[in-house]
Design a protein around this motif. Structure first.
Motif, PDB file in Angstrom:
ATOM      1  N   UNK A  71       5.331   6.323   1.834  1.00 55.98           N
ATOM      2  CA  UNK A  71       4.720   7.169   0.815  1.00 55.98           C
ATOM      3  C   UNK A  71       3.678   6.344   0.074  1.00 55.98           C
ATOM      4  N   UNK A  72       2.522   6.899  -0.265  1.00 56.26           N
ATOM      5  CA  UNK A  72       1.498   6.137  -0.995  1.00 56.26           C
ATOM      6  C   UNK A  72       2.011   5.715  -2.386  1.00 56.26           C
ATOM      7  N   UNK A 109       0.822  -1.208   0.000  1.00 57.27           N
ATOM      8  CA  UNK A 109       0.000   0.000   0.000  1.00 57.27           C
ATOM      9  C   UNK A 109       0.855   1.256   0.000  1.00 57.27           C
ATOM     10  N   UNK A 110       2.150   1.105   0.372  1.00 55.40           N
ATOM     11  CA  UNK A 110       2.999   2.294   0.493  1.00 55.40           C
ATOM     12  C   UNK A 110       4.426   1.969   0.059  1.00 55.40           C
ATOM     13  N   UNK A 167       5.917  11.636  -7.220  1.00 55.78           N
ATOM     14  CA  UNK A 167       6.225  12.677  -6.237  1.00 55.78           C
ATOM     15  C   UNK A 167       7.244  12.159  -5.231  1.00 55.78           C
ATOM     16  N   UNK A 168       7.170  10.854  -4.905  1.00 54.47           N
ATOM     17  CA  UNK A 168       8.140  10.262  -3.974  1.00 54.47           C
ATOM     18  C   UNK A 168       9.531  10.289  -4.589  1.00 54.47           C
TER      19      UNK A 168
END
Length: 128
Positions: free
Chosen positions: A111-112, A94-95, A118-119
């Motif tokens: 982080x999602x 999930x992340x 974006x990560x």
């Protein structure tokens, strides 16, 4: 002067015929050559066979033995069943988890997954 075409006249010299050796004779000669102290040339001479032919028979016997050994090793493999791709696939996380070890401590960032771009941008800036 008369020109003679030697290729068109039948030759009086005939081709020598190849000798045929039975499988029994070959195995007997090879077996006798394996005795301790046996001379290959002596065994060949006793059977009225050229020693080079006996050496070839010995080589062929060794190649057959090696090939049989390889075939036996291939038979020793155990068949495996392979599942089709996608079956029993672990669920996606999930992340995104980033863990950085520093002398002062460890930083863990979750982080999602949906926002992976974006990560990556954040991580590039942070590692500069």
């Amino acid at each position: 002067m008369k020109i003679v075409d030697t290729m068109s006249t039948p030759s009086t010299h005939t081709q020598p015929k190849r000798r045929f050796y039975s499988a029994e004779l070959k195995s007997l000669v090879v077996a006798q050559c394996r005795y301790s102290g046996a001379s290959i040339a002596g065994v060949a001479l006793s059977h009225q066979v050229n020693a080079n032919i006996v050496h070839r028979w010995i080589r062929e016997e060794q190649q057959r033995a090696e090939q049989a050994q390889v075939q036996g090793q291939l038979a020793a493999f155990v068949p495996l069943t392979v599942e089709a791709p996608g079956m029993n696939k672990p669920s996606e996380p999930d992340a995104i988890r980033v863990q950085v070890q520093r002398p002062t401590g460890m930083v863990t960032v979750n982080w999602p997954v949906q926002d992976g771009g974006a990560c990556a941008a954040w991580l590039r800036e942070w590692l500069k």
